[in-house]
Design an enzyme around this catalytic site. Structure first.
Site, PDB file in Angstrom:
ATOM      1  N   GLY A  22       0.836  -1.195   0.000  1.00  0.00           N
ATOM      2  CA  GLY A  22       0.000   0.000   0.000  1.00  0.00           C
ATOM      3  C   GLY A  22       0.866   1.238   0.000  1.00  0.00           C
ATOM      4  N   SER A  23       0.237   2.403   0.002  1.00  0.00           N
ATOM      5  CA  SER A  23       0.971   3.664   0.004  1.00  0.00           C
ATOM      6  C   SER A  23       1.457   3.977   1.417  1.00  0.00           C
ATOM      7  CB  SER A  23       0.067   4.794  -0.477  1.00  0.00           C
ATOM      8  OG  SER A  23      -0.933   5.061   0.496  1.00  0.00           O
ATOM      9  N   MET A  24       2.160   5.077   1.569  1.00  0.00           N
ATOM     10  CA  MET A  24       2.513   5.528   2.907  1.00  0.00           C
ATOM     11  C   MET A  24       1.235   5.915   3.641  1.00  0.00           C
ATOM     12  SD  MET A  24       5.930   7.733   2.090  1.00  0.00           S
ATOM     13  CE  MET A  24       6.338   8.017   3.814  1.00  0.00           C
ATOM     14  N   PHE A  25       1.240   5.766   4.937  1.00  0.00           N
ATOM     15  CA  PHE A  25       0.099   6.096   5.806  1.00  0.00           C
ATOM     16  C   PHE A  25      -1.122   5.206   5.549  1.00  0.00           C
ATOM     17  CE2 PHE A  25       2.366  10.018   4.531  1.00  0.00           C
ATOM     18  CZ  PHE A  25       3.109  10.193   5.687  1.00  0.00           C
ATOM     19  N   SER A  26      -0.879   4.021   4.939  1.00  0.00           N
ATOM     20  CA  SER A  26      -1.998   3.102   4.694  1.00  0.00           C
ATOM     21  C   SER A  26      -2.134   2.089   5.828  1.00  0.00           C
ATOM     22  CB  SER A  26      -1.795   2.368   3.363  1.00  0.00           C
ATOM     23  OG  SER A  26      -0.655   1.523   3.434  1.00  0.00           O
ATOM     24  N   THR A  29       2.491  -1.319   7.949  1.00  0.00           N
ATOM     25  CA  THR A  29       3.367  -1.783   9.027  1.00  0.00           C
ATOM     26  C   THR A  29       2.542  -2.182  10.250  1.00  0.00           C
ATOM     27  OG1 THR A  29       5.234  -0.483   8.238  1.00  0.00           O
ATOM     28  CG2 THR A  29       5.297  -1.149  10.538  1.00  0.00           C
ATOM     29  N   GLU A  95       9.391  -2.833   5.026  1.00  0.00           N
ATOM     30  CA  GLU A  95       9.994  -1.928   4.035  1.00  0.00           C
ATOM     31  C   GLU A  95      10.701  -2.717   2.925  1.00  0.00           C
ATOM     32  OE1 GLU A  95       9.213   1.115   4.080  1.00  0.00           O
ATOM     33  OE2 GLU A  95       8.747   1.625   6.151  1.00  0.00           O
ATOM     34  N   CYS A 183      -5.364  10.007  -4.058  1.00  0.00           N
ATOM     35  CA  CYS A 183      -6.034   9.011  -4.896  1.00  0.00           C
ATOM     36  C   CYS A 183      -5.601   9.179  -6.357  1.00  0.00           C
ATOM     37  CB  CYS A 183      -7.547   9.138  -4.771  1.00  0.00           C
ATOM     38  SG  CYS A 183      -8.199  10.611  -5.576  1.00  0.00           S
ATOM     39  N   CYS A 186      -6.819  12.582  -7.951  1.00  0.00           N
ATOM     40  CA  CYS A 186      -6.079  13.765  -7.477  1.00  0.00           C
ATOM     41  C   CYS A 186      -4.628  13.719  -7.944  1.00  0.00           C
ATOM     42  CB  CYS A 186      -6.164  13.869  -5.953  1.00  0.00           C
ATOM     43  SG  CYS A 186      -7.833  14.235  -5.372  1.00  0.00           S
TER      44      CYS A 186
END
Ligand code: ZN
Length: 202
Positions: A22-26, A29, A95, A183, A186
């Site tokens: 997924g993306s960062m902040f998804s 981790t 990571e 998204c 955007c």
């Protein structure tokens, strides 16, 4: 999406590969830590590796943004994971996008040797291009979970970690000041805007 471990690997034979991307902040981790903590609770032995390049938080720990951490071993290359994996049941890798392509064969080998392998990593870089060994890891996995952040511009599920600072290197370790999850729509709007700005400057 809720992840069910009972969906596969029910024949009693051990050895499997799960990918959480997924993306960062998804929250990928956090999801890795959740699965590892559940395994630990069941008295399974757990070992975690991360690339030595990722030193954003503290050495020797997989630390997610909510400080829900598990101690990990930083390694310089994927081959060291095979050398360092001890007498455990579950191998976590965080990571994974920063590892060399050898990580793919390492995961296959670990699964063949009976380990449950759980890999977390960014699926795409800031340009929306598949990141390092992640596409191949997703292909060989028994199960793939794609996590989504929330688009900071419109609230839809985000899919890419858009970079807020001008730096064209693929690897730029950072946090909220360097990246924002947005998204597809955007992201396209942002790319068009940047192209317009570049044209005006000419
Ligand atoms: Zn959006």
């Amino acid at each position: 999406m809720i992840y069910f471990e009972s969906n596969f690997n029910t024949n009693g034979k051990k050895g499997s590969i799960e990918v959480i991307c997924g993306s960062m902040f998804s929250g990928k981790t956090e999801e890795l830590i959740r699965r590892l903590k559940r395994a630990k609770f069941a008295k399974q032995r757990v070992e975690i590796f991360k690339p030595a390049i990722d030193t954003r938080y503290s050495d020797g720990e997989v630390v997610s943004h909510d400080h829900n951490s598990i101690v990990s071993t930083p390694v310089d290359s994927s081959g060291n994971i095979l050398l360092l994996t001890g007498d455990v049941d579950v191998v976590g890798i965080d990571e994974a996008q920063f590892f060399d392509e050898g990580i793919v064969e390492v995961c296959n080998q670990l699964a063949k040797n009976g380990f449950r392998v759980i890999v977390a990593g960014l699926d795409m870089d800031f340009r929306g291009v598949p990141f390092g060994p992640m596409p191949a890891l997703m292909a060989i996995a028994d199960d793939v979970t794609k996590e989504h952040a929330v688009c900071v511009r419109c609230g839809s599920p985000a899919y890419v970690s858009h970079r807020l600072v001008a730096d064209s290197h693929q690897v730029l370790l950072g946090e909220k000041t360097e990246y924002e999850p947005i998204c597809r729509h955007c992201f396209e709007a942002e790319k068009n805007k940047q192209a317009e700005t570049a044209k005006e400057k000419q």
